[in-house]
Scaffold this active site. Structure first.
Site, PDB file in Angstrom:
ATOM      1  N   CYS A 106      22.403 -19.302  10.992  1.00 41.53           N
ATOM      2  CA  CYS A 106      21.010 -19.946   9.811  1.00 41.53           C
ATOM      3  C   CYS A 106      21.961 -19.870   8.524  1.00 41.53           C
ATOM      4  O   CYS A 106      22.572 -19.914   7.200  1.00 41.53           O
ATOM      5  CB  CYS A 106      19.918 -20.306   8.978  1.00 41.53           C
ATOM      6  N   PHE A 119      16.077 -28.662  13.524  1.00 42.21           N
ATOM      7  CA  PHE A 119      17.487 -29.073  13.482  1.00 42.21           C
ATOM      8  C   PHE A 119      18.191 -30.371  13.861  1.00 42.21           C
ATOM      9  O   PHE A 119      17.714 -31.517  14.920  1.00 42.21           O
ATOM     10  CB  PHE A 119      18.035 -27.841  14.399  1.00 42.21           C
ATOM     11  N   HIS A 141      19.577 -22.375   1.380  1.00 38.96           N
ATOM     12  CA  HIS A 141      19.172 -22.394   2.232  1.00 38.96           C
ATOM     13  C   HIS A 141      18.031 -22.968   2.817  1.00 38.96           C
ATOM     14  O   HIS A 141      16.814 -21.911   3.163  1.00 38.96           O
ATOM     15  CB  HIS A 141      19.486 -21.432   3.919  1.00 38.96           C
ATOM     16  N   ASN A 189      17.495 -29.274   9.029  1.00 40.07           N
ATOM     17  CA  ASN A 189      18.097 -27.915   9.050  1.00 40.07           C
ATOM     18  C   ASN A 189      19.297 -28.077   9.833  1.00 40.07           C
ATOM     19  O   ASN A 189      19.447 -28.191  11.689  1.00 40.07           O
ATOM     20  CB  ASN A 189      17.587 -26.743   9.397  1.00 40.07           C
TER      21      ASN A 189
END
Length: 432
Positions: free
Chosen positions: A203, A255, A347, A380
């Site tokens: 990430c 994800f 993030h 994500n």
């Protein structure tokens, strides 16, 4: 009330009368880092190595000149995902595991996610062998990255042939030639474009790619760097197993797929509109945390570990990382950094990660609104996510009546997390 702004004068080099002054306390009226040239550097002979280097470097800081994003069309609401996941993997017989997975999906703060892999694709590749996954990525990743990049180039307003450097980041594929080479033809880039590829940086890869682009732009006068981060989770997608636990199911509930692109350059011309100046960057590796977040490509695809204690770990060290990296530049009142005087592009690993960071930095409600919006709308997307967040920060700044308005905050921080455990940070200054 206006805040005090003081400046530190710093001489660069022994033979150049060139100074930079830095605001050590942030003010809403602060300008970007300014350069004062006391005498022209043209006095340095252009035939010397130093003279050549001076001529090669840009005069000003690197800046974000345009942003583009893209997602595959296939979207699954997070509330429907547990049923969807167990159905497409033919795993409805694992009735004891499904409630655990549903609880996990509900805790992420995600509203929906986008995927390249559809029911039809999964049916076609029923074995989901590694070769089959990589073949899918080899075709789909360049096309998705090209969509995001085309959006950035259109906003930039200059021809694709003016791009001199290409930095591609992905955690999905494993091909050479790969996405970087395909982008040259898909976008019509020049054939002497200088390419760099970052893989398996997790990430943090979006921040790492932008850090590299900053260095390229500032050390090579006139260059324009296209950063393209593309993520496809088909390489990590797999059916649940009876032995799975909450920890091992996290990647399947977290994800999603997406691509983000940014054009970076210094000394913008009259036709370019800088969005954020890239002032300073840092990378911080936390000792003895290698086991907390790992990634590896194996026979079953991309795998790894995400420790449940990761949000707490990140929150425990994030302030120290920021102080070490930018403490001399940031607002200080009574010896305490005023993090609320900044805008934030963090993030969003998950909503839990954001909650811990808010508490650790004593942030006001709404400070991480851009991150929360992105994780809610897209999930994500690993390295691409921070580009979506930066785009959302830009949107919120242009709409000061909207959620998380921060139009009066000139300075901000971009932050990403990756294997290592690694913290990437960048100090930004809003140019508009």
């Amino acid at each position: 009330a206006s805040r005090l702004v003081c400046f530190v004068l710093h001489k660069v080099g022994s033979s150049l009368n060139t100074y930079y002054y830095y605001p050590s306390i942030v003010s809403t009226s602060s300008n970007s880092i300014r350069k004062i040239t006391m005498a022209s550097s043209s006095s340095i002979p252009a035939t010397t190595v130093r003279g050549i280097r001076v001529a090669q470097r840009a005069d000003g800081p690197a800046a974000v000149l345009a942003i583009g994003t893209a997602n595959p069309p296939h979207c699954v609401p997070q509330g429907d995902y547990p049923d969807y996941y167990f159905r497409v993997t033919n795993s409805d017989h694992l009735t004891d595991l499904k409630p655990t997975f549903a609880k996990l999906c509900g805790m992420t703060g995600i509203g929906r996610r986008f995927f390249h892999h559809t029911d039809e694709l999964l049916a076609t590749h029923s074995d989901l062998s590694l070769d089959a996954r990589l073949d899918v990525v080899a075709t789909a990743a360049p096309e998705l990255a090209a969509s995001a990049a085309a959006n950035a180039i259109a906003e930039w307003g200059r021809p694709a042939g003016d791009i001199t450097h290409l930095v591609v980041s992905t955690n999905a594929g494993s091909h050479a030639p790969g996405t970087d080479v395909r982008l040259v033809s898909l976008l019509g880039l020049r054939h002497d474009v200088l390419r760099t590829v970052l893989q398996l940086n997790g990430c943090a890869s979006g921040c790492a790619a932008l850090r590299l682009a900053k260095d390229l732009a500032e050390n090579n006068r006139g260059v324009r760097v296209l950063v393209a981060c593309v993520e496809l989770t088909v390489t990590a997608f797999h059916a649940p197993h009876e032995a799975d636990t909450f920890d091992t199911l996290i990647p399947q509930g977290l994800f999603g797929d997406g691509a983000g692109a940014i054009i970076v350059g210094a000394d913008p011309d009259v036709h370019e509109r800088p969005l954020f100046e890239m002032v300073s960057a840092s990378q911080y590796v936390i000792p003895d945390t290698e086991h907390m977040l790992t990634m590896q490509l194996g026979s079953g695809g991309i795998g790894g570990t995400i420790a449940t204690g990761l949000p707490r770990l990140a929150a425990g060290i994030v302030e120290r990382c920021l102080l070490d990296a930018f403490g001399n530049h940031l607002a200080v009142v009574g010896g305490v950094v005023e993090w609320n005087n900044l805008f934030w592009a963090v993030h969003p690993g998950s909503s839990a990660m954001l909650d811990h960071i808010v508490r650790a930095l004593r942030l006001a409600p709404g400070k991480l609104a851009a991150s929360r919006t992105v994780v809610r709308e897209y999930g994500n997307m690993l390295g691409a996510t921070v580009i979506f967040v930066l785009d959302e920060v830009r949107r919120q700044r242009e709409d000061p009546e909207g959620e998380g308005a921060a139009a009066d905050e000139d300075w901000g921080v971009m932050m990403g997390f990756g294997p290592g455990f690694t913290v990437e940070t960048m100090l930004l200054h809003a140019a508009t």
